[in-house]
Design an enzyme around this catalytic site. Structure first.
Site, PDB file in Angstrom:
ATOM      1  N   THR A  28      56.840  46.760  -6.014  1.00 50.63           N
ATOM      2  CA  THR A  28      56.598  45.373  -6.700  1.00 50.63           C
ATOM      3  C   THR A  28      55.376  44.609  -6.308  1.00 50.63           C
ATOM      4  O   THR A  28      54.943  44.524  -4.993  1.00 50.63           O
ATOM      5  CB  THR A  28      57.812  44.623  -6.647  1.00 50.63           C
ATOM      6  OG1 THR A  28      58.948  45.455  -7.127  1.00 50.63           O
ATOM      7  CG2 THR A  28      57.749  43.335  -7.595  1.00 50.63           C
ATOM      8  N   SER A  30      51.295  42.731  -7.581  1.00 47.74           N
ATOM      9  CA  SER A  30      49.992  43.050  -8.228  1.00 47.74           C
ATOM     10  C   SER A  30      49.253  44.371  -7.995  1.00 47.74           C
ATOM     11  O   SER A  30      48.473  45.172  -8.603  1.00 47.74           O
ATOM     12  CB  SER A  30      49.128  41.914  -7.906  1.00 47.74           C
ATOM     13  OG  SER A  30      48.746  41.832  -6.484  1.00 47.74           O
ATOM     14  N   THR A  31      49.414  44.705  -6.571  1.00 46.17           N
ATOM     15  CA  THR A  31      48.766  45.964  -5.986  1.00 46.17           C
ATOM     16  C   THR A  31      49.539  47.175  -6.629  1.00 46.17           C
ATOM     17  O   THR A  31      48.990  48.174  -7.247  1.00 46.17           O
ATOM     18  CB  THR A  31      48.688  46.046  -4.467  1.00 46.17           C
ATOM     19  OG1 THR A  31      48.195  45.184  -4.211  1.00 46.17           O
ATOM     20  CG2 THR A  31      47.779  47.125  -4.155  1.00 46.17           C
ATOM     21  N   GLY A  84      53.505  47.825  -1.926  1.00 49.63           N
ATOM     22  CA  GLY A  84      52.521  46.760  -1.296  1.00 49.63           C
ATOM     23  C   GLY A  84      52.892  46.034  -0.319  1.00 49.63           C
ATOM     24  O   GLY A  84      54.120  46.499   0.384  1.00 49.63           O
ATOM     25  N   ALA A  85      52.200  45.409   0.515  1.00 51.15           N
ATOM     26  CA  ALA A  85      52.674  44.539   1.645  1.00 51.15           C
ATOM     27  C   ALA A  85      52.010  43.226   1.764  1.00 51.15           C
ATOM     28  O   ALA A  85      50.877  43.021   1.194  1.00 51.15           O
ATOM     29  CB  ALA A  85      52.531  45.314   2.837  1.00 51.15           C
ATOM     30  N   LYS A  96      56.853  42.144   4.212  1.00 47.75           N
ATOM     31  CA  LYS A  96      57.077  42.223   2.870  1.00 47.75           C
ATOM     32  C   LYS A  96      57.990  41.046   2.043  1.00 47.75           C
ATOM     33  O   LYS A  96      58.788  40.788   2.705  1.00 47.75           O
ATOM     34  CB  LYS A  96      57.404  43.465   2.094  1.00 47.75           C
ATOM     35  CG  LYS A  96      56.698  44.680   2.649  1.00 47.75           C
ATOM     36  CD  LYS A  96      57.086  45.913   1.924  1.00 47.75           C
ATOM     37  CE  LYS A  96      57.604  46.061   0.679  1.00 47.75           C
ATOM     38  NZ  LYS A  96      56.756  45.562  -0.425  1.00 47.75           N
ATOM     39  N   GLU A 105      63.063  46.616  -2.299  1.00 46.55           N
ATOM     40  CA  GLU A 105      62.202  47.427  -1.885  1.00 46.55           C
ATOM     41  C   GLU A 105      62.676  48.185  -0.502  1.00 46.55           C
ATOM     42  O   GLU A 105      62.161  49.459  -0.150  1.00 46.55           O
ATOM     43  CB  GLU A 105      60.970  46.701  -1.431  1.00 46.55           C
ATOM     44  CG  GLU A 105      60.188  45.926  -2.796  1.00 46.55           C
ATOM     45  CD  GLU A 105      59.082  44.936  -2.506  1.00 46.55           C
ATOM     46  OE1 GLU A 105      58.156  44.978  -3.216  1.00 46.55           O
ATOM     47  OE2 GLU A 105      59.301  44.097  -1.560  1.00 46.55           O
ATOM     48  N   LYS A 123      45.175  41.903   4.170  1.00 49.60           N
ATOM     49  CA  LYS A 123      46.721  42.242   4.668  1.00 49.60           C
ATOM     50  C   LYS A 123      46.678  42.790   6.143  1.00 49.60           C
ATOM     51  O   LYS A 123      47.862  42.687   6.614  1.00 49.60           O
ATOM     52  CB  LYS A 123      47.273  43.272   3.661  1.00 49.60           C
ATOM     53  CG  LYS A 123      47.210  42.865   2.141  1.00 49.60           C
ATOM     54  CD  LYS A 123      48.148  41.770   1.787  1.00 49.60           C
ATOM     55  CE  LYS A 123      47.904  41.186   0.409  1.00 49.60           C
ATOM     56  NZ  LYS A 123      48.489  42.222  -0.411  1.00 49.60           N
TER      57      LYS A 123
END
Ligand code: 5RP
Length: 226
Positions: A28, A30-31, A84-85, A96, A105, A123
């Site tokens: 989940t 934007s990446t 993502g992270a 996360k 996740e 990140k």
């Protein structure tokens, strides 16, 4: 190179690790949406995979891309989870949950043979903790749980505020904890998980096998360093 471009190339590099026949956890954020878009292209081009979404938002995106989905109740193991992270350290321990999906996740990542993370260069940190650690709690008695967390971390905020708390897909609340530098993520995870009312934390310790890191116009594939 923009942060969005770093996200896109990192996500697309991770998506290239997905092969025919795989069951893939879909993260989940934007990446992750860049990865879902690339996987969608591949599926429409003939790639046969099944996705397990980690949020309603991701499930909707994946459906729009025509990626076949499985409900988590239909699987006990996945070949790979892509996600993502908010931060990662040299051992590839993660924070996360910035998007509030940490519980699903983590449960999906824990069922996967491999967890592959994609991230832009903002990140990467030497020590976790600059990003406030999201902790999911059960709404019942959340005030008591928050007081107990406060004993470990004075800087705590109920996401969304007490008038209109943010509610996760899992019907939980999120407490964002400003720990500052986290010296021992595994120990902190143990302490937080021992508090009654804590459902899950955004610390992913020793779970990621790879981070695809977008830096400028290149992707570095990192493995955990001790
Ligand atoms: C959601 C997450 C996301 O993976 C994390 O917040 C990173 O998001 P983005 O790719 O938008 O920077 O953990 O719960």
């Amino acid at each position: 190179m923009s942060q969005d471009n770093e996200k896109r190339i990192a996500a697309e590099s991770a998506a290239s690790m997905v092969h025919d026949g795989m069951i893939v956890g879909l993260g989940t954020g934007s990446t992750a949406e860049f990865a879902i878009a690339r996987l969608g292209e591949k599926v429409r081009g003939g790639l046969r995979i099944k996705g397990v979404p980690t949020s309603e938002r991701t499930a909707n995106r994946a459906r729009n891309e025509r990626i076949p989905l499985l409900d988590f109740s239909q699987v006990t193991r996945l070949d790979m989870a892509l996600d993502g992270a908010d931060e990662f350290d040299p051992a590839l321990n993660l924070i996360k949950g910035g998007g509030g999906a940490l519980f699903r996740e983590k449960i999906v990542a824990a069922a996967a043979d491999k967890l592959v993370i994609f991230a832009d260069s903002s990140k990467q940190v030497e020590k976790l903790g600059r990003f406030p650690l999201p902790v999911e709690v059960n709404p019942f008695g959340w005030q008591v749980t928050l007081e107990k967390i406060k004993a470990l971390c004075p800087e705590v905020t109920l996401r969304g505020g007490s008038d209109k708390p943010f509610v996760t897909d899992n019907h939980g609340y999120i407490i964002d904890c400003g720990f500052g530098q986290i010296d021992d993520p595994a120990e902190l995870e143990r302490q937080l998980k021992s508090i009654v009312g804590v459902v899950e934390t955004g610390l992913f310790v020793g779970m990621a096998q790879f981070v695809c890191l977008g830096r400028g116009d290149k992707v570095e594939v990192l493995k955990p360093r001790a």
